[in-house]
Design an enzyme around this catalytic site. Structure first.
Site, PDB file in Angstrom:
ATOM      1  N   THR A 268      13.610 115.638  90.683  1.00  0.00           N
ATOM      2  CA  THR A 268      14.567 116.653  90.206  1.00  0.00           C
ATOM      3  C   THR A 268      14.488 116.765  88.683  1.00  0.00           C
ATOM      4  O   THR A 268      14.636 117.847  88.133  1.00  0.00           O
ATOM      5  CB  THR A 268      16.022 116.348  90.636  1.00  0.00           C
ATOM      6  OG1 THR A 268      16.398 115.071  90.139  1.00  0.00           O
ATOM      7  CG2 THR A 268      16.178 116.390  92.136  1.00  0.00           C
TER       8      THR A 268
ATOM      9  N   GLN B  30       8.029 109.796  99.719  1.00  0.00           N
ATOM     10  CA  GLN B  30       8.316 110.859 100.693  1.00  0.00           C
ATOM     11  C   GLN B  30       8.011 112.212 100.070  1.00  0.00           C
ATOM     12  O   GLN B  30       8.091 113.232 100.751  1.00  0.00           O
ATOM     13  CB  GLN B  30       9.811 110.863 101.021  1.00  0.00           C
ATOM     14  CG  GLN B  30      10.280 109.650 101.774  1.00  0.00           C
ATOM     15  CD  GLN B  30      11.638 109.869 102.414  1.00  0.00           C
ATOM     16  OE1 GLN B  30      12.471 110.578 101.884  1.00  0.00           O
ATOM     17  NE2 GLN B  30      11.847 109.264 103.546  1.00  0.00           N
TER      18      GLN B  30
ATOM     19  N   HIS C 296       4.426 111.963 103.534  1.00  0.00           N
ATOM     20  CA  HIS C 296       4.727 113.304 104.050  1.00  0.00           C
ATOM     21  C   HIS C 296       3.704 114.352 103.622  1.00  0.00           C
ATOM     22  O   HIS C 296       3.922 115.540 103.811  1.00  0.00           O
ATOM     23  CB  HIS C 296       6.144 113.732 103.624  1.00  0.00           C
ATOM     24  CG  HIS C 296       7.224 112.971 104.330  1.00  0.00           C
ATOM     25  ND1 HIS C 296       8.546 113.034 103.987  1.00  0.00           N
ATOM     26  CD2 HIS C 296       7.166 112.110 105.374  1.00  0.00           C
ATOM     27  CE1 HIS C 296       9.259 112.250 104.785  1.00  0.00           C
ATOM     28  NE2 HIS C 296       8.440 111.671 105.623  1.00  0.00           N
TER      29      HIS C 296
ATOM     30  N   ASN D  40      19.495 105.292  92.029  1.00  0.00           N
ATOM     31  CA  ASN D  40      19.776 106.596  92.638  1.00  0.00           C
ATOM     32  C   ASN D  40      21.114 107.143  92.177  1.00  0.00           C
ATOM     33  O   ASN D  40      22.040 106.374  91.939  1.00  0.00           O
ATOM     34  CB  ASN D  40      19.811 106.449  94.170  1.00  0.00           C
ATOM     35  CG  ASN D  40      19.760 107.783  94.889  1.00  0.00           C
ATOM     36  OD1 ASN D  40      18.766 108.499  94.792  1.00  0.00           O
ATOM     37  ND2 ASN D  40      20.831 108.138  95.599  1.00  0.00           N
TER      38      ASN D  40
ATOM     39  N   GLY E 241      24.362 108.625  93.151  1.00  0.00           N
ATOM     40  CA  GLY E 241      25.163 108.726  94.369  1.00  0.00           C
ATOM     41  C   GLY E 241      24.771 107.677  95.390  1.00  0.00           C
ATOM     42  O   GLY E 241      23.818 106.919  95.188  1.00  0.00           O
TER      43      GLY E 241
END
Ligand code: NAD
Ligand code: ZN
Length: 251
Positions: A28, A103, A121, A217, A219
């Protein structure tokens, strides 16, 4: 926070083998939204809808609808790796990190210079022909410039598919990813809510054998209770940089 960062560096310093697991949260900061965070597409579009479309059966039966959705929402902007990606590449180069299981499908770890990466992935910059005996590979520009919504193979005419794992498909390198995680003495999870299986299951399995789990992380995650240290931050690059500085001091 500073104390947590210092302790994380100490645990890393004493670790025989450190493996890193990354999810959408590490990208992000590079400009790619995650799925479940505040600006994620699950919030915008609803998890059920996304899961129904980004699904291998849906792809096979409704390629037209799949691709109009995919082109609209999965067209990752051409971005550069974030500071966190570069820090992980440096930590690997200097022997502090053995490898990364990710991922993410954005290829940013590889672009930043990490060598031992298992992208379970797949890679959204690649596409592969679905013709059984063809399997020709294409890059994203072929699909972007294709004159129709559903891109087809120029060799055999079959539909081509993003080289990413859709819902209903097996992950890539299952055994290698599990082995890399379970062989670690210290596991560091960065930017993942640990919701998506089987990766979340590998991390859970790791926790049954050893306590040395660090989670970085923003949250909560599903394994916060099992972590030795949890660093709640939205700036993973800055945290990794500070950890690196502590490691340098202690040489
Ligand atoms: P997730 O969306 O489930 O969780 C991301 C986590 O990262 C959230 O807990 C969020 O709060 C946290 N986060 C967001 N920004 C952060 C920041 N700057 N610093 C620290 N934490 C931050 O992601 P997931 O668990 O990786 O699973 C999502 C699935 O979607 C994966 O299967 C992945 O393949 C795919 N995906 C990939 C990308 C990508 O390749 N960049 C992007 C979106 C989704
Ligand atoms: Zn083909």
């Amino acid at each position: 926070m500073q104390d947590l960062i210092r302790r994380a560096a100490e645990v890393m310093k004493n670790s025989r083998k450190t493996v890193v697991v990354t999810g959408a949260g590490i990208s992000t900061e590079a400009g790619i939204p995650d799925f479940r965070g505040e600006n994620g597409i699950y919030r915008q579009l609803g998890e059920d809808r996304v899961m129904r479309i980004i699904n291998i059966d849906f792809f096979r039966h409704n390629p037209e609808e799949f691709y109009s959705f995919y082109r609209q929402y999965f067209n990752f902007p051409a971005v550069e790796p974030s500071k966190a990606h570069y820090m992980l590449a440096r930590l690997e180069k200097e022997g502090y990190v053995a490898g990364v299981v990710t991922q993410n499908i954005d290829n940013l770890h590889q672009k930043a210079g990490s060598k031992n990466v298992i992208p379970i992935h797949g890679n959204a910059e690649q596409f592969v022909c679905q013709g059984r005996s063809c399997r020709t590979r294409y890059d994203a520009s072929y699909v972007e410039n294709y004159p129709e919504t559903v891109p087809r193979c120029s060799a055999c005419g079959s539909v081509i598919k993003p080289d990413v794992v859709l819902f209903g498909e097996n992950i890539y390198n299952y055994a290698d990813a599990r082995e890399m995680i379970l062989s670690a003495q210290l596991l560091i999870v960065i930017g993942s809510s640990l919701t998506v299986y089987p990766l979340a299951g590998f991390v859970r399995e790791f926790c049954t054998f050893t306590q040395d789990l660090i989670i970085i992380n923003k949250g909560p995650t599903y394994l916060d209770h099992a972590a030795l240290l949890k660093i709640d931050t939205g700036t993973t690059g800055a945290v990794l940089e500070q950890i690196y500085q502590y490691l340098q001091q202690k040489r």
